[in-house]
Design an enzyme around this catalytic site. Structure first.
Site, PDB file in Angstrom:
ATOM      1  N   ASN A   8      52.708   4.910  44.838  1.00  0.00           N
ATOM      2  CA  ASN A   8      53.017   3.505  45.109  1.00  0.00           C
ATOM      3  C   ASN A   8      53.696   3.426  46.478  1.00  0.00           C
ATOM      4  OD1 ASN A   8      53.789   0.868  45.144  1.00  0.00           O
ATOM      5  ND2 ASN A   8      55.152   0.962  43.369  1.00  0.00           N
ATOM      6  N   GLU A  96      60.474  -4.043  40.169  1.00  0.00           N
ATOM      7  CA  GLU A  96      60.929  -4.747  41.383  1.00  0.00           C
ATOM      8  C   GLU A  96      60.397  -6.176  41.395  1.00  0.00           C
ATOM      9  OE1 GLU A  96      59.578  -1.835  44.219  1.00  0.00           O
ATOM     10  OE2 GLU A  96      61.106  -0.451  43.497  1.00  0.00           O
ATOM     11  N   GLU A 166      58.595   3.445  33.481  1.00  0.00           N
ATOM     12  CA  GLU A 166      59.497   3.526  34.633  1.00  0.00           C
ATOM     13  C   GLU A 166      60.861   2.965  34.229  1.00  0.00           C
ATOM     14  OE1 GLU A 166      57.205   3.917  38.563  1.00  0.00           O
ATOM     15  OE2 GLU A 166      57.639   1.812  38.293  1.00  0.00           O
TER      16      GLU A 166
END
Ligand code: 13P
Length: 249
Positions: A8, A96, A166
């Site tokens: 990423n 995020e 994650e």
């Protein structure tokens, strides 16, 4: 099945920088034969990625997708646009985006459906916060995210979904989850998929881990039980260091 290595790139690299980055990775493609590498570029490098990665075994990925097909959404990028740029996989629901852009589970669910409708594979990110971890709510948090994000999907669509575990507290923090933490989270994810679909679905869904991976911890995590690969953030940005890291898997 070969395991995934997903990079990423986040909000890094101009097209020129992506060009040098991809050239370095492609030149060492022989190191990748036993792995499935996906590189999730920023939107502005996708077209270049399409050209450079065609004819290689490296898959082009994007980092986000609009929750609607087209229209009055200034600044957004649709599934059809991604497809037109050669994208095969797209990250959806990264923490995020959940925290900084207030993406809800409902919006993520819409994004997944739009991505699948446009023939894109989805990398769905889920993870518990530090408070949830410390108050023993990891399983409840992961279950709620899976329930919300996969709502209304058909079981056969899961073959086009990879779930990325994650933990929010592990992303960009230098604090990697232990193998035990990861196996615990992955088990909870598989159980939630099983409860929503079937035992077979829980067993077969592909799950990868992301969060402060580096050259030192990658080998043990890559081999964690029930894991189908890894999703790398910061440590993928230097092509040579990333290649050295991959060679340890
Ligand atoms: P880091 O590897 O920098 O912690 O990022 C992980 C991540 O967010 C991948 O999507």
């Amino acid at each position: 099945m070969k395991k995934h290595i997903i990079a990423n790139i986040k909000m890094n690299q101009t097209p020129e920088e992506s060009k040098f980055y991809l050239a370095s990775i492609i030149s060492k493609a022989s190191a990748l034969v036993d792995k499935r590498l996906t590189i999730c570029l920023p939107y502005t490098s996708l077209n270049l990625g399409k050209m450079m990665l065609s004819g290689t075994d490296i898959t082009l990925g994007a980092q986000n997708i609009a929750e609607e097909e087209e229209g009055l959404l200034t600044g957004e990028i649709s599934g059809r646009m991604l497809k037109g740029c050669g994208v095969k996989r797209v990250i959806v629901g990264h923490s995020e985006r959940r925290s900084r852009f207030k993406e809800s589970g409902q919006a993520i669910n819409k994004k997944i459906k739009i991505a699948l409708k446009n023939g894109l594979q989805v990398i769905l990110c889920v993870g518990e916060s530090l408070v949830e971890k410390n108050t023993l709510k990891t399983v409840a948090s992961l279950t709620a995210q899976i329930d919300e994000c996969l709502k209304g999907l058909y079981e056969n669509e899961l073959e086009n979904i990879i779930i990325a575990y994650e933990p929010v507290w592990a992303i960009g923090s230098g604090k990697t989850a232990s193998v035990k933490d990861i196996e615990y989270g992955v088990k909870a994810i598989r159980k939630a998929v099983e409860n929503n679909f079937s035992e077979k679905a829980g067993k077969e869904i592909e799950v990868v881990y992301g969060g402060s991976l580096n050259g030192k911890n990658i080998a043990s995590i890559y081999n964690a039980e029930g894991l189908n690969g890894v999703l790398v953030g910061g440590a993928c940005l230097d092509a040579q260091a990333f290649l050295r890291m991959i060679s340890k898997c």
